[in-house]
Design a protein around this motif. Structure first.
Motif, mmCIF file in Angstrom:
data_model
loop_
_atom_site.group_PDB
_atom_site.id
_atom_site.type_symbol
_atom_site.label_atom_id
_atom_site.label_comp_id
_atom_site.label_asym_id
_atom_site.label_seq_id
_atom_site.Cartn_x
_atom_site.Cartn_y
_atom_site.Cartn_z
ATOM 1 N N ILE A 196 0.853 -1.185 0.000
ATOM 2 C CA ILE A 196 0.000 0.000 0.000
ATOM 3 C C ILE A 196 0.889 1.234 0.000
ATOM 4 N N ASN A 197 0.534 2.220 -0.809
ATOM 5 C CA ASN A 197 1.123 3.552 -0.715
ATOM 6 C C ASN A 197 0.029 4.509 -0.253
ATOM 7 N N SER A 198 0.319 5.314 0.760
ATOM 8 C CA SER A 198 -0.674 6.248 1.276
ATOM 9 C C SER A 198 -0.194 7.676 1.079
ATOM 10 N N ALA A 199 -1.136 8.621 1.174
ATOM 11 C CA ALA A 199 -0.821 10.017 0.901
ATOM 12 C C ALA A 199 0.051 10.639 1.982
ATOM 13 N N ASP A 200 0.049 10.084 3.202
ATOM 14 C CA ASP A 200 0.768 10.711 4.308
ATOM 15 C C ASP A 200 2.104 10.048 4.622
ATOM 16 N N THR A 201 2.570 9.126 3.775
ATOM 17 C CA THR A 201 3.885 8.510 3.954
ATOM 18 C C THR A 201 4.609 8.489 2.615
ATOM 19 N N PRO A 202 5.946 8.462 2.627
ATOM 20 C CA PRO A 202 6.688 8.427 1.359
ATOM 21 C C PRO A 202 6.350 7.172 0.559
ATOM 22 N N PRO A 203 6.351 7.266 -0.775
ATOM 23 C CA PRO A 203 6.069 6.080 -1.598
ATOM 24 C C PRO A 203 7.068 4.966 -1.330
ATOM 25 N N ARG A 204 6.602 3.733 -1.449
ATOM 26 C CA ARG A 204 7.485 2.584 -1.277
ATOM 27 C C ARG A 204 8.610 2.632 -2.302
ATOM 28 N N GLY A 205 9.729 2.004 -1.943
ATOM 29 C CA GLY A 205 10.910 2.099 -2.776
ATOM 30 C C GLY A 205 11.060 0.964 -3.775
ATOM 31 N N ASP A 206 12.232 0.928 -4.402
ATOM 32 C CA ASP A 206 12.564 -0.105 -5.372
ATOM 33 C C ASP A 206 12.546 -1.477 -4.703
ATOM 34 N N TRP A 207 12.382 -2.511 -5.522
ATOM 35 C CA TRP A 207 12.394 -3.866 -4.986
ATOM 36 C C TRP A 207 13.046 -4.810 -5.984
ATOM 37 N N ALA A 208 13.456 -5.969 -5.475
ATOM 38 C CA ALA A 208 14.135 -6.955 -6.313
ATOM 39 C C ALA A 208 13.750 -8.357 -5.873
ATOM 40 N N PHE A 209 13.768 -9.270 -6.836
ATOM 41 C CA PHE A 209 13.558 -10.696 -6.597
ATOM 42 C C PHE A 209 14.709 -11.427 -7.270
ATOM 43 N N LEU A 210 15.546 -12.090 -6.463
ATOM 44 C CA LEU A 210 16.769 -12.708 -6.942
ATOM 45 C C LEU A 210 16.791 -14.182 -6.549
ATOM 46 N N THR A 211 17.419 -15.004 -7.382
ATOM 47 C CA THR A 211 17.558 -16.421 -7.062
ATOM 48 C C THR A 211 18.959 -16.899 -7.414
ATOM 49 N N SER A 212 19.346 -17.984 -6.749
ATOM 50 C CA SER A 212 20.567 -18.703 -7.094
ATOM 51 C C SER A 212 20.205 -20.179 -7.152
ATOM 52 N N GLY A 213 19.787 -20.623 -8.336
ATOM 53 C CA GLY A 213 19.321 -21.995 -8.489
ATOM 54 C C GLY A 213 18.138 -22.268 -7.581
ATOM 55 N N ASP A 214 18.105 -23.471 -7.008
ATOM 56 C CA ASP A 214 17.042 -23.827 -6.071
ATOM 57 C C ASP A 214 17.415 -23.536 -4.625
ATOM 58 N N SER A 215 18.664 -23.111 -4.384
ATOM 59 C CA SER A 215 19.139 -23.017 -3.006
ATOM 60 C C SER A 215 18.861 -21.679 -2.351
ATOM 61 N N LEU A 216 18.690 -20.600 -3.132
ATOM 62 C CA LEU A 216 18.584 -19.269 -2.541
ATOM 63 C C LEU A 216 17.562 -18.433 -3.291
ATOM 64 N N GLN A 217 16.643 -17.820 -2.529
ATOM 65 C CA GLN A 217 15.723 -16.813 -3.068
ATOM 66 C C GLN A 217 15.783 -15.598 -2.144
ATOM 67 N N VAL A 218 15.892 -14.408 -2.741
ATOM 68 C CA VAL A 218 16.058 -13.172 -1.986
ATOM 69 C C VAL A 218 15.051 -12.144 -2.478
ATOM 70 N N VAL A 219 14.350 -11.496 -1.531
ATOM 71 C CA VAL A 219 13.473 -10.367 -1.829
ATOM 72 C C VAL A 219 14.052 -9.141 -1.136
ATOM 73 N N LEU A 220 14.239 -8.053 -1.881
ATOM 74 C CA LEU A 220 14.759 -6.800 -1.341
ATOM 75 C C LEU A 220 13.732 -5.697 -1.564
ATOM 76 N N GLN A 221 13.644 -4.751 -0.613
ATOM 77 C CA GLN A 221 12.727 -3.623 -0.773
ATOM 78 C C GLN A 221 13.268 -2.395 -0.053
ATOM 79 N N GLY A 222 13.210 -1.239 -0.734
ATOM 80 C CA GLY A 222 13.565 0.024 -0.108
ATOM 81 C C GLY A 222 12.397 0.584 0.678
ATOM 82 N N ASP A 223 12.688 1.206 1.831
ATOM 83 C CA ASP A 223 11.623 1.789 2.642
ATOM 84 C C ASP A 223 10.939 2.952 1.932
#
Length: 318
Positions: free
Chosen positions: A183-210
């Motif tokens: 959710i993005n609301s009018a009284d808070t800064p917009p959410r930041g960039d995000w990423a979805f990364l994998t390394s084969g079947d062993s690793l999945q990473v989700v990143l998000q800026g505040d």
């Protein structure tokens, strides 16, 4: 299309056709499951709701990426909705879905509604089982399977990793999906960039800026990780733009490489763009909004163990 999904899709289409004559309240087809704050919101102007599904799979050196990005923006007299989709394969980004439409105000604006070539398959309790793009002989279906991990963020965002299958015509490909709701609301800064990364079947990473990335002062980032059967959370990450490129249509610089570090976690890494799809938004100018999808590759080290990663980095500046 699997038999179970086909039956639910036919039933859903029947319900929608029966309700088409109701002009004032669209049918609440699929909800943002587990996100109670979104259900309580009434859709005030200035808010917006994001729901993103990113399918990813790797075969050898080949990466297949299919992001479906949905955004709903309530207004005083109508709700603006947008559904966009791309497929990244064979060295190119191919847009296949671009739907924009309006619906009357409703008490549940975050619910996902089908429109035009964009269709959905809903199961019990309005949980989304699949997404379909269909236009004449062209069709693409994302069938969602078993959840393998789920996390929540500090501002009611929700992330879920699921097993999934992608149907390209008569071809079936297995992979992993990130399902995220924000959710993005009018009284808070917009959410930041995000990423979805994998390394084969062993690793999945989700990143998000505040919040959205400022060139001079980068925001705090957070990470959610599935490493084999272990789940990790990184509440404090620093992601710096180490190299940028001028994007003249929007008169903005966009990042093309990043460094990742943490003051409290034993994690670091680097990412670089392999291919980009950039969309320029409308505005008064001279600087215009920009949205970018980057296929990225790099390495992430966790507690001294290094993993080669690939995936999607979503950049946006309003």
């Amino acid at each position: 299309m699997t038999r179970g999904i086909l039956i639910r899709f036919i039933a859903l289409s029947f319900v929608l056709s029966l309700s088409a004559c109701r002009e004032h309240e669209p049918v609440p087809v699929a909800d943002l499951s587990g996100t109670q704050l979104m259900l309580r919101e009434t859709g005030l102007p200035g808010q917006s709701y994001e729901r993103n599904f990113v399918f990813m799979t790797t075969t050898g050196d080949s990466l297949l990426l299919v992001p479906w990005l949905l955004e709903t923006t309530p207004g005083s007299n109508a709700i603006s909705r947008e559904a966009r989709g791309w497929i990244r394969r064979s060295g190119a980004w191919e847009p296949f879905l671009a739907e924009r439409w309006e619906t009357p105000p409703t008490s549940h604006p975050a619910r996902i509604l089908p429109h035009g070539t964009f269709r959905i398959v809903a199961g019990e309790s309005d949980i989304i089982d699949g997404i379909i793009y269909a236009e004449g002989p062209r069709n693409l279906e994302l069938a969602l399977g078993r959840p393998v991990a789920q996390w929540g963020g500090p501002r009611e965002e929700r992330f879920q990793l699921l097993e999934a299958s992608l149907y390209l015509g008569d071809q079936r490909v297995s992979g992993m999906v990130l399902d995220m709701a924000r959710i993005n609301s009018a009284d808070t800064p917009p959410r930041g960039d995000w990423a979805f990364l994998t390394s084969g079947d062993s690793l999945q990473v989700v990143l998000q800026g505040d919040m959205e990335h400022d060139i001079d002062i980068p925001p705090n980032y957070r990470g959610w990780v599935r490493l084999d059967s272990e789940e990790l959370q990184w509440p404090s990450l620093r992601i710096d733009w180490t190299l940028t490129s001028a994007y003249q249509p929007a008169r903005q610089n966009v990042p093309i490489s990043w460094s990742l570090s943490s003051p409290i976690e034993s994690v670091d890494g680097t990412l670089a763009v392999l291919a980009a799809e950039i969309v320029t938004g409308a505005g008064a100018g001279p600087v215009l909004p920009v949205q970018a999808l980057f296929e990225v590759a790099g390495t992430i080290s966790i507690d001294g163990l290094s993993f080669p990663v690939r995936g999607l980095f979503r950049h946006r500046r309003r």
